[in-house]
Design an enzyme around this catalytic site. Structure first.
Site, PDB file in Angstrom:
ATOM      1  CG  HIS A  71       3.038  -9.204   1.613  1.00  0.00           C
ATOM      2  ND1 HIS A  71       3.375  -9.104   0.288  1.00  0.00           N
ATOM      3  CD2 HIS A  71       3.365 -10.463   1.987  1.00  0.00           C
ATOM      4  CE1 HIS A  71       3.885 -10.270  -0.122  1.00  0.00           C
ATOM      5  NE2 HIS A  71       3.890 -11.106   0.897  1.00  0.00           N
ATOM      6  CG  ASP A 116       3.609  -5.962  -1.193  1.00  0.00           C
ATOM      7  OD1 ASP A 116       4.000  -5.668  -0.045  1.00  0.00           O
ATOM      8  OD2 ASP A 116       3.402  -7.132  -1.573  1.00  0.00           O
ATOM      9  CB  SER A 210       6.346 -12.907   0.070  1.00  0.00           C
ATOM     10  OG  SER A 210       5.074 -13.218  -0.406  1.00  0.00           O
TER      11      SER A 210
END
Length: 253
Positions: A71, A116, A210
């Site tokens: 992502h 992911d 992230s």
């Protein structure tokens, strides 16, 4: 861990991702409830940068390959990307290296956040040292309750716009996939086969962490992925499970 609340949907859209059932990936932030640290304690940690600004974290797998979250690499051009390695600060020190290419997992879904994970190939090799080291990939998931740590330069509270310049970390405990999906927590069927969770009271990864490393037993067990808010009770941080995605990383590195 890396979690946006629904009010941050505009940020996710700006970064090219869609939002799974109101649960957002973290794209810019800080460790919640963490402690400032130095890169020598987490020498595999890198800052992934877009146009010179910190965007996500990542982990050094080989001298030319970085593991991060898929992502983090949506709707972005390779020419705008670089990494900084070997520094406790995302904006100075260490070395910066341009990205030559990247590959997202073919099965990644922005709606469900399944698979992911991504690999980044660097334009030149990193020189390993006390502050730049690779980390091995987990071959099996750690047991429920196992000690782990997560590091990054993400925001220190849900929805915050500012990030720290110095690397932060928190100690957390693994929450197994089955337990994370159970009625003990609030996610239910949103937890998929390629995910693992971790939690500690008042501690979490947040926006900007992230793609960064969840480490347990000296190996990379997770990649910071998504969650509900940051350090929200009843909602552990959710990570891509490295053990479940290891074969893909090895094949594409």
């Amino acid at each position: 861990m890396l979690k946006f609340v629904i009010l941050l949907s505009a940020v996710a859209c700006a970064l090219g991702g869609t939002i799974p059932e109101g649960l957002l990936p973290q794209l810019d932030g800080r460790i919640v409830g963490g402690t400032a640290t130095t890169i020598s304690s987490f020498p595999w940690q890198i800052s992934l940068q877009r146009s010179g600004s910190h965007s996500c974290g990542g982990s050094i797998y080989t001298d030319r390959v970085i593991v991060t979250a898929a992502h983090c690499l949506q709707s972005v051009s390779t020419s705008s990307l670089q990494i900084r390695a070997g520094s406790s600060y995302w904006n100075s020190g260490g070395v910066t290296v341009k990205v030559s290419s990247f590959k997202n997992h073919e099965g990644y879904s922005a709606r469900t956040m399944v698979n992911d994970i991504a690999v980044i190939r660097l334009s030149s090799s990193l020189s390993f040292s006390s502050t730049i080291k690779s980390i091995s990939l987990a071959s099996s998931n750690p047991p429920n309750g196992a000690a782990a740590s997560v590091s990054g330069w993400g925001t220190q509270s849900s929805g915050s716009n500012s990030i720290p310049s110095q690397l932060q970390y928190v100690n957390v405990n693994i929450v197994s996939q089955s337990r994370c999906a159970s009625s003990t927590y609030g996610y239910g069927s949103d937890i998929r086969d390629t995910m693992i969770c971790a939690a500690a009271s008042g501690k979490d990864a947040c926006q900007g962490d992230s793609g960064g490393p969840l480490v347990s037993g000296g190996v990379l067990v997770g990649v910071v992925s998504w969650g509900q808010g940051c350090a929200y009770s009843n909602y552990p941080g959710v990570y891509a499970s490295v053990a479940d995605l290891r074969a893909w990383v090895v094949r594409n590195a």
